[in-house]
Write an enzyme that holds these catalytic residues in place. Sequence first.
Site, PDB file in Angstrom:
ATOM      1  CG  ASP A 229       1.065  -5.196  -3.859  1.00 28.78           C
ATOM      2  OD1 ASP A 229       1.344  -4.607  -2.789  1.00 28.78           O
ATOM      3  OD2 ASP A 229       0.490  -4.619  -4.797  1.00 28.78           O
TER       4      ASP A 229
HETATM    5  C1  BGC Z   1       0.324  -1.462  -3.088  1.00 30.27           C
HETATM    6  C2  BGC Z   1       1.819  -1.426  -3.291  1.00 30.27           C
HETATM    7  C3  BGC Z   1       2.487  -0.877  -2.063  1.00 30.27           C
HETATM    8  C4  BGC Z   1       2.096  -1.739  -0.877  1.00 30.27           C
HETATM    9  C5  BGC Z   1       2.725  -1.294   0.433  1.00 30.27           C
HETATM   10  C6  BGC Z   1      -0.068  -2.159  -1.806  1.00 30.27           C
HETATM   11  O1  BGC Z   1      -1.420  -1.989  -1.523  1.00 30.27           O
HETATM   12  O2  BGC Z   1      -0.288  -2.099  -4.178  1.00 30.27           O
HETATM   13  O3  BGC Z   1       2.136  -0.648  -4.413  1.00 30.27           O
HETATM   14  O4  BGC Z   1       3.868  -0.824  -2.236  1.00 30.27           O
HETATM   15  O5  BGC Z   1       0.681  -1.687  -0.710  1.00 30.27           O
HETATM   16  O6  BGC Z   1       2.174  -0.104   0.879  1.00 30.27           O
END
Ligand code: BGC
Length: 805
Positions: A229
Site C-alpha cells: 500500500d
Molecule cells: C490506499 C489504497 C490506494 C493507495 C493509492 C492508499 O492510501 O489505502 O487503497 O490504492 O492509497 O492511492
Amino acid sequence: MKNAEIIAKLNLEQKCALLSGAGTFTTRGCPKGGVPSITLSDGPNGVRKQAGAADHLGLNPSVPATCFPTAATVACSWDPALGEQLGQAMGEEAAAQEVAVLLGPGLNTKRSPLCGRNFEYFSEDPYLSGKLAAAYVRGIQSNGIAACPKHFAVNSQELRRMASDSVVDERTLRELYLTGFEIVVKEAHPKTIMSSYNLVNGTYANENAHLLQDILRKDWGFDGAVVTDWGGSNDHALGVKNGSTLEMPAPGGDAVRELLKAVETGKISESDVDARLDELLTLVLDTHAAVENHSRSFDADAHHALARRAAAESVVLLKNDGDLLPLAAGASVAVIGDFAETPRYQGAGSSAVNSIKVDTFLDCLKDSGLHSVGFAAGFDRQGKPDDAKKAEAVALAKKADTVLLCLGLDEIKESEGLDRADMKLADNQIELLQAVQQANPNTVVIVSAGASLETPWLAHCRALVYGALGGQAGAGAMVDVLTGKINPSGKLAETWANAHDDTPARDNFAGAGRTVQYREGLYVGYRYYQTAGVPVAFPFGYGLSYTSFAYSELKADARSVTLTVTNTGSRAGAEIVQVYAAKPDAQIFRPAQELKAFTKVWLEAGESKTVTLPLDDKAFRYWNTKTDSWEVEGGTYELRVGANSADIRLTAAVEVNGTSAPNPYAGKALPHYTSGKVQRVPDDEWEILLGHPIPADTVKIDRNMTLGELNHSRSPLCWLVWAVLTGLLNASYKRGKPNLNVMFQYNMPLRALAKMTNGAISMGMVDGIVLEAKGFWVIGLLKVIVEAVKNIILNAQLESRLRNS
Ligand code: BGC
C-alpha cells in the site's frame, strides 16, 4: 524463472531499483534492459488516473471516468455476473487510459460498521466478499491488465491505519479475514495483490512471511506481484525476502540502497531479489503489452447505462408498509432533502472518481411519470439546525400524495482515513423526518450512505429504500425502483444493528493504541447477532421485493443444494436465495450458522425455476490450530435455505464425513466463545484463544512512532510539530470538515516520511528524527542534516547511473 534472460543482463543496482516506484503511480523502467514503466491507478469503483499532480488521498483531480456504484452497494446485488461486467468496464476504461494495474477491488471484512472505508468493501461475510471480488478481478483482467485486490490483510479500521497491529487468533484470521482473499486468489488469479498498511500479530503485513509466503504463495499458489500500500513498506529488504514485490509509491534512492546493502550484508540474498524481479517483470511485460494493444476509447454512454443497471440491481427495499411503493404513474410527490439535488454517490479518499457525468434525483424525476409538486432542501447537509428549511419542507409535504425524502450521510462522515464516530443519521435529518411525517404520513425515506445506520426513526416512515452509494447513475436507478420500472432485488450485505452498542467489536474498535484486539474472534456481523441472540433492525441478507417468492422441494447432500423457487406475486422479479450451514451439536465452537452458497434467480410472475447451488470445500471446514490445517467436524449438519439469514424457509439435514482431528479446545474454558457472547471476553479467555499473552500496547520512540504520538517524545521540536498538527486537526473538526491530509499525517509513522516524499527524506534522516525524539536534540538534528546532504548526493549519483546504464 520466466524472465531469466532480462534479469541476467541487469546489474544488482538496476534490479534493486526496479523493485520500487518511480512516481506516485508509476514504476521504474529500464529502457536499455527492455523493461518499460507502467502506471497503476485507483481504484475500486472507477478509474482515478491522475494526469497532473498525483496523490494517494484523492485530493487532486483525475481524468474523467465512469463512477460505478461502490463495492458496498454492488454487494447488495449478490450478483457475481454483474460484478464481472463492472470489472470488465472498469478495466476497459483503465486500459484505454493506459493504466496497467487497477488498484481494486477492496474486500476487507467489515468488522465494525464504523470503519471509515466500509463503503469501499463488500461485506461482513468473507464468502460473499470473496465471490464478488473474484468476479471483479475476472472482469478487470479480461482486458489483459491487472487487478489488485486489497488490502491484504486484517485491515478493518482507519485510525492509525499505517501503524496499528491487528492482534487476531489464527482461526479467526483464516476463517474471517483471509477466506475472501483465498477465494479471489484461487478462483480469479489476480496478477497483483496489495499488502495492507497494518501489522498482523506483530509483523507488518508487507513483510509477514506467514501471510505472504506460507499462506498466499505456498498454500494458495499466488504467483503474481505483491504491491505495498502507498507508504506501507516498513523494512523493504524484509519485504522482498518475505514475498513483497513492489514498493510504492516512490521512496527514491534510499530504498534501492537499502536493498543493495541487505544483499551485501547477507540479510537477504540476490536470489530473493531475482525472485521478486521475475514476478514484477511478468506483470510489467504482460500488462504493458495489453495496454499498448488496447483501444484508447470506450463507450461512456454504455458504461453509464451499466452503472445505472448495477445501482438498480443493488437497491434494497427495507420497509414498504401497505405497499406504498411502487408509486403509480401520475402520483403527486413532494421531493425533500438536499441529497435529491446534490447526490451523495461515492466515498471520499483514494477511490474518489472524477465522474464523467452525475445524474441527480431531481433531474431523473422529470421523465419518471410522477407529478412533482416541488422541491425543498429541508436540512443543512453538515447538520446545522435550520428552522426555515424545515418549515419550507413541511409546507411542501402537505401538498403531495407522497413525500420522497432523501436523507443520508454527508461526504465527510465516511471516508478513507477516518472512521465514523457513530452509526447515526444527523439529528437535523431525523427531526425533519418527524416533522414531515406529521404533515404527510405517506413518507418514503431514501437513504444515501455507504454503511449501515441505526434506525430508531423507522416508525416515522412508511417506506425505506437503501440506495447505498449508487455511483454517477444511481439517482436514475432509484427513480426506476420507486416507480416500479425496476422491481427491487437487492439484499443487505451487512447487518443493520439496532444500535452501535450492540455490535460485537464495540469495546475494541477502533483500537487507538499500537495494538487492535480482535477479541470477538469469529463473531463478526450476523455470526455474532445470531449466535448470541441479539435482535437487530435488519438481518444480513434482508431485502423486500414488489413480488413474493415461495421455496419448495429442497434436496441436499454434502455437495449441493437443489430447490425450486416460485414467483408467487404479480410482477417479474429476482430473488436471492441463501444457503447457511449450521451444526447445532458441534463440539468445536462455531457461529450459529454461516453463509455457504447463494444465487440470484430471475422469475416472471408465476414462474418457477429449479436451481442447484454447489457447495465447495469451504462449506464444512474450520481451521484447527492443533493440526494447523483445515479440518471437518464429522456428523449431521443443517443446510438452511433462506430469503435472508433470519428467514429460513427450508432445512435439510446432511451427513458429512469428518477428518477426525483432535479438538483443539478440549479441556479449555471458553464460555464466551462457545456462547458467542463476545462483547466482553475476559483477558484470560482471550489469551487461551490467542495461544499467547496479549501483547503490550505501549508507545515506543522508534521509526514507527506516529506523528500523533510525538507528544510522548523528549524533544521540544517534536512537541511543537505535534502541537501544530493537533491544532490543525482539531480546528478542522471544529469546522465540521476533518482535514484528511492532516489526519493522514497524524496517523503516519515517522518512517513513512522516508516512504512518501519521493526520496527527499531518507531512512537515515528518520533515524535522526528518532534520536531527536529520544531527547538527543543536537546529535539528532546533526544526523538529520548530515543524512540529508548524503541523501541528495547519493540520489543524484544513483539516478545518473540508472539513466546511463
Ligand atoms: C490506499 C489504497 C490506494 C493507495 C493509492 C492508499 O492510501 O489505502 O487503497 O490504492 O492509497 O492511492
